[in-house]
Design a protein around this motif. Sequence first.
Motif, PDB file in Angstrom:
ATOM      1  N   PRO A 135      41.769  38.468  46.686  1.00 25.53           N
ATOM      2  CA  PRO A 135      42.849  39.429  46.432  1.00 25.53           C
ATOM      3  C   PRO A 135      43.935  38.894  45.516  1.00 25.53           C
ATOM      4  O   PRO A 135      44.644  39.672  44.877  1.00 25.53           O
ATOM      5  CB  PRO A 135      43.386  39.742  47.836  1.00 25.53           C
ATOM      6  N   GLU A 136      44.076  37.577  45.440  1.00 23.47           N
ATOM      7  CA  GLU A 136      45.110  37.000  44.575  1.00 23.47           C
ATOM      8  C   GLU A 136      44.823  37.223  43.090  1.00 23.47           C
ATOM      9  O   GLU A 136      45.712  37.038  42.247  1.00 23.47           O
ATOM     10  CB  GLU A 136      45.258  35.498  44.854  1.00 23.47           C
ATOM     11  N   TYR A 137      43.585  37.634  42.774  1.00 20.05           N
ATOM     12  CA  TYR A 137      43.221  37.873  41.378  1.00 20.05           C
ATOM     13  C   TYR A 137      43.269  39.349  40.989  1.00 20.05           C
ATOM     14  O   TYR A 137      42.872  39.702  39.879  1.00 20.05           O
ATOM     15  CB  TYR A 137      41.819  37.325  41.103  1.00 20.05           C
ATOM     16  N   VAL A 138      43.742  40.198  41.883  1.00 20.08           N
ATOM     17  CA  VAL A 138      43.828  41.637  41.612  1.00 20.08           C
ATOM     18  C   VAL A 138      45.274  42.084  41.821  1.00 20.08           C
ATOM     19  O   VAL A 138      45.840  41.923  42.897  1.00 20.08           O
ATOM     20  CB  VAL A 138      42.876  42.428  42.533  1.00 20.08           C
ATOM     21  N   LYS A 139      45.870  42.648  40.752  1.00 18.76           N
ATOM     22  CA  LYS A 139      47.285  43.007  40.812  1.00 18.76           C
ATOM     23  C   LYS A 139      47.522  44.340  40.108  1.00 18.76           C
ATOM     24  O   LYS A 139      47.016  44.552  38.989  1.00 18.76           O
ATOM     25  CB  LYS A 139      48.132  41.913  40.159  1.00 18.76           C
TER      26      LYS A 139
END
Length: 389
Positions: free
Chosen positions: A379-383
Amino acid sequence: MNKNNPNAYGTGSDSDRIEQALAFAKANSLPLEITAREAADGRTHWLIDRAVCLPGDTEMQIINCRIKLSDRCRDNFIRSANCGIGIDPIVPVSGIRIKGIGQAVLEGADHPRATGDSAKTIGVQTYGTDAGKPGESEKGDWRNIGVLLAEVSDFTLENLSIVNSHCWAVSLEYCRHGVVKDLRFFSYGTMYIDGKPRVVLNQDGLDLRRGCRHIRIENISGCTGDDLIALTAISYPGAGVKPPGGLQSTMITGNRPVGEEDDVFDIEIREVHGYSAGNCQIIRFLNSCGIRMYDILLENLEDCSPAYLYDHAAVRIGDANPRWGGVTPLGDTRNFTIRNIISNSANAVLIAGSLADSSISGVELRSEGLGKIKITSGPEYVKNVEFAQ
């Protein structure tokens, strides 16, 4: 018979006749018109030994006929004439138009000399009659690509059926301001050669490589042995610089240090109806090593795979593979609009890398138990990505 038609020339090989017609067409500002072959031997399709090399400001019309690679040919069907073995630098050209009229077919050889990309060894991983022959490359390279354009702007590629390609059916490198439409692919990852199934790898349909931008793609259909459409703006960490025109790469433009000219953006893809027979992706987006990909529209994708076959993903974005430098930093892959996806794949949309400032909507599954949207990179790579029905 008009002299811009190869049927006007009665001597020489089919490649010789086409080249004579091309020279006349270019000198007289006429299109090269290729119709069904006329000859005393009765064969109606053209059997070429080398690529048809198109200079800038040239139109090639393939009119209700078939052009086939001969078993002697280790080359493209068609290539922009500004690139080739040992050509460095590649000087940009413009105004290349390749148009099929009626039933226009490009078909691979009955016994390909080489297949696959530059990472594949022929005769071991993928088929090729050049396997083990002295003086011949044992790896695939850009000559296995069907239609290859490099550093071309203001181009058109339309209404072609491409059958049994030896690698990627169409590849564009640093191409800009173009239209690609009405392409049909018929490749299955296997060819029956002398009655036996032979593996043919890397049979993508349409590939856009580094530096492509301002391109409209529509009405792409059929089946391929690998990805149906792939935008792959990648570099390889530690690979070093490879000059243009070498045979060590599937990119004829070679491998050079990454800069802004390598970015891929302003690409519109509409009306895709097809699948991957190799259980790969129908559409793949992959950028790496500082190359950015942004302002991408994908609209109306229909997964046409048969009931027994599940592709890995209808749409795949990014990759964590260290071969390509791992997951791209947030912001390098951004501004994607993906809508109206009908999927029969294991994953309708697979986010395997980073994605920012984008929207994904209208995803429909044809079968129960399949994945709609899956994020494997974390999730840290989706913003700032909106997921809507």
